[in-house]
Design a protein around this motif. Structure first.
Motif, short mmCIF file in Angstrom:
data_model
loop_
_atom_site.label_atom_id
_atom_site.label_comp_id
_atom_site.label_asym_id
_atom_site.label_seq_id
_atom_site.Cartn_x
_atom_site.Cartn_y
_atom_site.Cartn_z
N VAL A 21 1.19 -1.34 -0.38
CA VAL A 21 -0.20 -0.27 0.21
C VAL A 21 1.13 1.57 0.21
N PHE A 24 -1.45 6.01 2.60
CA PHE A 24 -2.48 5.39 3.69
C PHE A 24 -3.45 7.39 3.86
N THR A 26 -6.79 6.77 2.93
CA THR A 26 -8.05 7.74 1.78
C THR A 26 -8.76 6.71 2.00
N GLN A 28 -10.41 5.15 -0.24
CA GLN A 28 -10.58 3.46 -0.62
C GLN A 28 -9.76 2.72 0.06
N LEU A 29 -9.21 2.95 0.97
CA LEU A 29 -8.39 2.18 1.96
C LEU A 29 -9.51 2.21 3.48
N ASP A 30 -9.57 3.23 3.68
CA ASP A 30 -10.83 2.85 4.90
C ASP A 30 -11.79 1.71 4.23
N VAL A 59 -2.82 -5.96 2.94
CA VAL A 59 -3.12 -5.77 4.02
C VAL A 59 -4.40 -6.66 4.77
N ILE A 82 -1.20 -3.40 7.70
CA ILE A 82 -0.96 -2.99 6.89
C ILE A 82 0.95 -2.69 5.88
N GLN A 123 -4.46 1.75 8.81
CA GLN A 123 -4.88 2.62 7.69
C GLN A 123 -4.79 4.06 7.96
#
Ligand code: NI
Length: 180
Positions: A21, A24, A26, A28-30, A59, A82, A123
Motif C-alpha cells: 500500500v 494511507f 484514503t 479507498q483504504l478505509d 493488508v 498494512i 490504515q
C-alpha cells in the motif's frame, strides 16, 4: 460496509504476491479495511488477508475476542496491519491445527515459529510494533503468508495431517480455533 465474497483455493489471486500500500488515510483504504472487518466477522474468522477478497494489496486484519465457551483460545486484539514485516525471535517451533476461510471445511497441522516480532502500519499510517507468541504469532504468520501467495496446505509437512474438520475432530474439541 459490505461483506465481500471470500475466494477459495484455486483462485489465482491467492497464489500471487500482493503489492504494498502506498497511500494511507484514503477513503479507498478505509473502505477496504471496513469491508475486510465486516467480512471476517460475517465468516466468523480470526484473520483475513486482502487477497482473500481478491484485492492484491498487503493488508491483513486479525483479532479474537475472549470467549468463555472456548477458554483455551487466547484473545488477540483486533488489528489492521498494512505492509507487515515479521522477524522470528528464537528458533522454537510449534505445531498446531490451522484452517483458512479460503480452504473451507479443512484443517491441517502446520509448524510455525512460536515467537515473532512484527511491524507495519494501520490504515491511518500509524506505526505498529509488537512481539507475539503462540496463537497470536501463528495467525500473523498465516496472514502474511497470504500476502506472499502461500496457503497453509503448502506448509503441511505430512499430508496425513490434512483433512476435513468434521471428520478429523469428530471426537475431540481441538477444532475450536477460528479459521483465518
Ligand atoms: Ni487463511
Amino acid at each position: 460496509m459490505t461483506v465481500r465474497k471470500v475466494v477459495k483455493m484455486g483462485h489465482p489471486v491467492l497464489l500471487q504476491p500482493a503489492s504494498p500500500v502506498e497511500s494511507f488515510n484514503t477513503p479507498q483504504l478505509d473502505e477496504l479495511v471496513e469491508d475486510m472487518l465486516e467480512t471476517m466477522y460475517a465468516y466468523d474468522g480470526a484473520g483475513l488477508a486482502a487477497p482473500q477478497i481478491a484485492v492484491p494489496l498487503r493488508v491483513i486484519i486479525f483479532g479474537v475476542e475472549a470467549n468463555p465457551r472456548y477458554p483455551d483460545v487466547e484473545p488477540v486484539e483486533q488489528t489492521v496491519l498494512i505492509n507487515p514485516e515479521i522477524s522470528f525471535i528464537g528458533k522454537e517451533m510449534e505445531s498446531a491445527w490451522e484452517g483458512c476461510l479460503s480452504v473451507p471445511g479443512m484443517r491441517g497441522l502446520v509448524e510455525r515459529h512460536k515467537t515473532i516480532h512484527y511491524s507495519g502500519y494501520d490504515q491511518h499510517g500509524h506505526r505498529i510494533e509488537r512481539d507475539a507468541e503462540g496463537f497470536h504469532a501463528r495467525v500473523v504468520q498465516h496472514e502474511v503468508d497470504h500476502l506472499d501467495g502461500i496457503l497453509y496446505p503448502q506448509r503441511i509437512r505430512d499430508m496425513r495431517n490434512f483433512g476435513f474438520e468434521d471428520t478429523l475432530f469428530a471426537e475431540s474439541s481441538r477444532s475450536e480455533d477460528s479459521p483465518c
